[in-house]
Design a protein around this motif. Structure first.
Motif, PDB file in Angstrom:
ATOM      1  N   HIS A  13       0.844  -1.198   0.000  1.00  0.00           N
ATOM      2  CA  HIS A  13       0.000   0.000   0.000  1.00  0.00           C
ATOM      3  C   HIS A  13       0.873   1.239   0.000  1.00  0.00           C
ATOM      4  N   GLY A  14       0.661   2.110  -0.989  1.00  0.00           N
ATOM      5  CA  GLY A  14       1.384   3.371  -1.087  1.00  0.00           C
ATOM      6  C   GLY A  14       0.421   4.535  -1.123  1.00  0.00           C
ATOM      7  N   ALA A  15       0.933   5.728  -0.867  1.00  0.00           N
ATOM      8  CA  ALA A  15       0.138   6.951  -0.898  1.00  0.00           C
ATOM      9  C   ALA A  15       0.888   8.014  -1.679  1.00  0.00           C
ATOM     10  N   VAL A  16       0.166   8.752  -2.515  1.00  0.00           N
ATOM     11  CA  VAL A  16       0.770   9.829  -3.300  1.00  0.00           C
ATOM     12  C   VAL A  16      -0.058  11.096  -3.128  1.00  0.00           C
ATOM     13  N   ILE A  74      -3.165   7.457   5.483  1.00  0.00           N
ATOM     14  CA  ILE A  74      -2.825   7.724   4.092  1.00  0.00           C
ATOM     15  C   ILE A  74      -2.333   9.150   3.906  1.00  0.00           C
ATOM     16  N   ARG A  75      -3.077  10.117   4.450  1.00  0.00           N
ATOM     17  CA  ARG A  75      -2.680  11.515   4.273  1.00  0.00           C
ATOM     18  C   ARG A  75      -1.310  11.787   4.889  1.00  0.00           C
ATOM     19  N   GLN A  76      -1.085  11.256   6.073  1.00  0.00           N
ATOM     20  CA  GLN A  76       0.201  11.486   6.731  1.00  0.00           C
ATOM     21  C   GLN A  76       1.341  10.916   5.897  1.00  0.00           C
ATOM     22  N   ALA A  77       1.125   9.753   5.280  1.00  0.00           N
ATOM     23  CA  ALA A  77       2.164   9.152   4.437  1.00  0.00           C
ATOM     24  C   ALA A  77       2.415   9.995   3.195  1.00  0.00           C
ATOM     25  N   ALA A  78       1.343  10.449   2.547  1.00  0.00           N
ATOM     26  CA  ALA A  78       1.504  11.271   1.343  1.00  0.00           C
ATOM     27  C   ALA A  78       2.235  12.571   1.665  1.00  0.00           C
ATOM     28  N   GLU A  79       1.898  13.184   2.801  1.00  0.00           N
ATOM     29  CA  GLU A  79       2.538  14.441   3.181  1.00  0.00           C
ATOM     30  C   GLU A  79       3.998  14.228   3.571  1.00  0.00           C
ATOM     31  N   ARG A  80       4.279  13.147   4.295  1.00  0.00           N
ATOM     32  CA  ARG A  80       5.662  12.870   4.676  1.00  0.00           C
ATOM     33  C   ARG A  80       6.521  12.619   3.442  1.00  0.00           C
ATOM     34  N   GLU A  81       6.033  11.769   2.539  1.00  0.00           N
ATOM     35  CA  GLU A  81       6.807  11.444   1.340  1.00  0.00           C
ATOM     36  C   GLU A  81       7.027  12.676   0.462  1.00  0.00           C
ATOM     37  N   ASP A  97      -8.744   4.288  -5.049  1.00  0.00           N
ATOM     38  CA  ASP A  97      -7.487   3.540  -5.109  1.00  0.00           C
ATOM     39  C   ASP A  97      -7.250   2.967  -6.502  1.00  0.00           C
ATOM     40  N   ILE A  98      -5.983   2.890  -6.870  1.00  0.00           N
ATOM     41  CA  ILE A  98      -5.560   2.250  -8.114  1.00  0.00           C
ATOM     42  C   ILE A  98      -4.707   1.037  -7.757  1.00  0.00           C
ATOM     43  N   VAL A  99      -4.986  -0.083  -8.394  1.00  0.00           N
ATOM     44  CA  VAL A  99      -4.187  -1.293  -8.198  1.00  0.00           C
ATOM     45  C   VAL A  99      -3.318  -1.494  -9.431  1.00  0.00           C
ATOM     46  N   GLY A 100      -2.032  -1.754  -9.216  1.00  0.00           N
ATOM     47  CA  GLY A 100      -1.111  -1.939 -10.325  1.00  0.00           C
ATOM     48  C   GLY A 100      -1.533  -3.071 -11.237  1.00  0.00           C
ATOM     49  N   ALA A 101      -1.407  -2.840 -12.549  1.00  0.00           N
ATOM     50  CA  ALA A 101      -1.793  -3.863 -13.516  1.00  0.00           C
ATOM     51  C   ALA A 101      -0.800  -5.013 -13.559  1.00  0.00           C
ATOM     52  N   HIS A 102       0.466  -4.751 -13.192  1.00  0.00           N
ATOM     53  CA  HIS A 102       1.497  -5.784 -13.309  1.00  0.00           C
ATOM     54  C   HIS A 102       2.329  -5.934 -12.038  1.00  0.00           C
ATOM     55  N   LEU A 103       2.055  -5.116 -11.030  1.00  0.00           N
ATOM     56  CA  LEU A 103       2.759  -5.226  -9.761  1.00  0.00           C
ATOM     57  C   LEU A 103       1.751  -5.315  -8.629  1.00  0.00           C
ATOM     58  N   VAL A 135       0.624  -3.920  -6.012  1.00  0.00           N
ATOM     59  CA  VAL A 135       0.638  -2.687  -5.234  1.00  0.00           C
ATOM     60  C   VAL A 135      -0.675  -1.948  -5.453  1.00  0.00           C
ATOM     61  N   ARG A 136      -1.169  -1.307  -4.415  1.00  0.00           N
ATOM     62  CA  ARG A 136      -2.302  -0.396  -4.550  1.00  0.00           C
ATOM     63  C   ARG A 136      -1.872   0.976  -4.062  1.00  0.00           C
ATOM     64  N   VAL A 137      -2.416   1.991  -4.703  1.00  0.00           N
ATOM     65  CA  VAL A 137      -1.999   3.357  -4.426  1.00  0.00           C
ATOM     66  C   VAL A 137      -3.228   4.198  -4.094  1.00  0.00           C
ATOM     67  N   SER A 138      -3.165   4.890  -2.974  1.00  0.00           N
ATOM     68  CA  SER A 138      -4.189   5.863  -2.595  1.00  0.00           C
ATOM     69  C   SER A 138      -3.661   7.259  -2.929  1.00  0.00           C
ATOM     70  N   CYS A 139      -4.550   8.114  -3.401  1.00  0.00           N
ATOM     71  CA  CYS A 139      -4.144   9.443  -3.859  1.00  0.00           C
ATOM     72  C   CYS A 139      -4.910  10.523  -3.113  1.00  0.00           C
ATOM     73  N   CYS A 140      -4.169  11.442  -2.494  1.00  0.00           N
ATOM     74  CA  CYS A 140      -4.732  12.593  -1.797  1.00  0.00           C
ATOM     75  C   CYS A 140      -4.524  13.831  -2.659  1.00  0.00           C
TER      76      CYS A 140
END
Length: 212
Positions: free
Chosen positions: A35-38, A82-89, A109-115, A117-122
């Motif tokens: 799980h990642g955040a951007v 999620i927000r704290q991770a996006a802001e820290r990164e 959320d977006i899930v990678g088509a070939h990896l 991983v899922r990504v949450s976006c703020c």
């Protein structure tokens, strides 16, 4: 629907906030997904809203090496959400403190088509009249803003062939930078198009086939 690119910045923010908050973002879960955040960061420009993108530095062990992306990364247990991770990164990668920015809402959320991983976006908006300096760390080779009106130019939206993980495949992409610079594709492309669809400014279908 109002034309957000022709409105004042406060009116644009009202439009964006309403478009992003008709319901909570859809969250995807699963033990197989990291799980990642951007952070998708908007600022006012001469022709309307602009989106911040980074070009990731080349690294042999990074599956997104050299790609265009939003600042962000994996959520750490100590982040608290999620927000704290996006802001820290974002602060670590480009030195931008989002605590003074306007949080507008989240995308699905977006899930990678070939990896796996899922990504949450703020989604954030920077205050009008402020242009904070950016400081890139070793993970980022470039950072730039792209106006929405230029991003949506029909000629930029293409179908291209890329070599990913030693396997060629065709994918939709956006040409944001001149020359032989990286294309915008994959998860960040999907998040960008999701935002544009939400705010009523969808891309026209891709009309160019290009060899990558």
């Amino acid at each position: 629907m109002p034309q957000p690119l022709l409105s004042s910045w406060p009116d644009q923010l009202t439009h964006f906030r309403r478009a992003l908050n008709p319901h909570p973002p859809r969250m995807t879960s699963g033990p197989e997904h990291g799980h990642g955040a951007v952070a998708l960061i908007l600022r006012p420009g001469p022709q309307g809203a602009e989106i911040l993108y980074i070009e990731r530095a080349a690294h042999p062990r990074d599956p997104w090496s050299g790609d265009l992306a939003f600042p962000g990364g994996r959520i750490d247990p100590e982040d608290g959400g999620i927000r704290q991770a996006a802001e820290r990164e974002t602060y670590e990668e480009i030195g931008l403190d989002l605590r003074d920015a306007d949080y507008l809402g989240g995308l699905d959320d977006i899930v990678g088509a070939h990896l796996p991983v899922r990504v949450s976006c703020c989604v954030y908006a920077l205050p009008e009249g402020k242009n904070p300096p950016l400081r890139r760390n070793h993970e980022v080779s470039d950072v730039f803003y792209m106006p929405l009106d230029k991003l949506r130019a029909p000629a930029r939206h293409i179908i291209t062939r890329i070599d990913w993980n030693r396997a060629p495949r065709e994918t939709p992409a956006l040409t944001l930078l001149p020359g032989n610079r990286p294309l915008l594709w994959g998860i960040t492309y999907r998040l960008t198009t999701q935002l544009l669809n939400r705010i009523g400014l969808p891309l026209l279908p891709p009309n160019v086939v290009s060899a990558g």
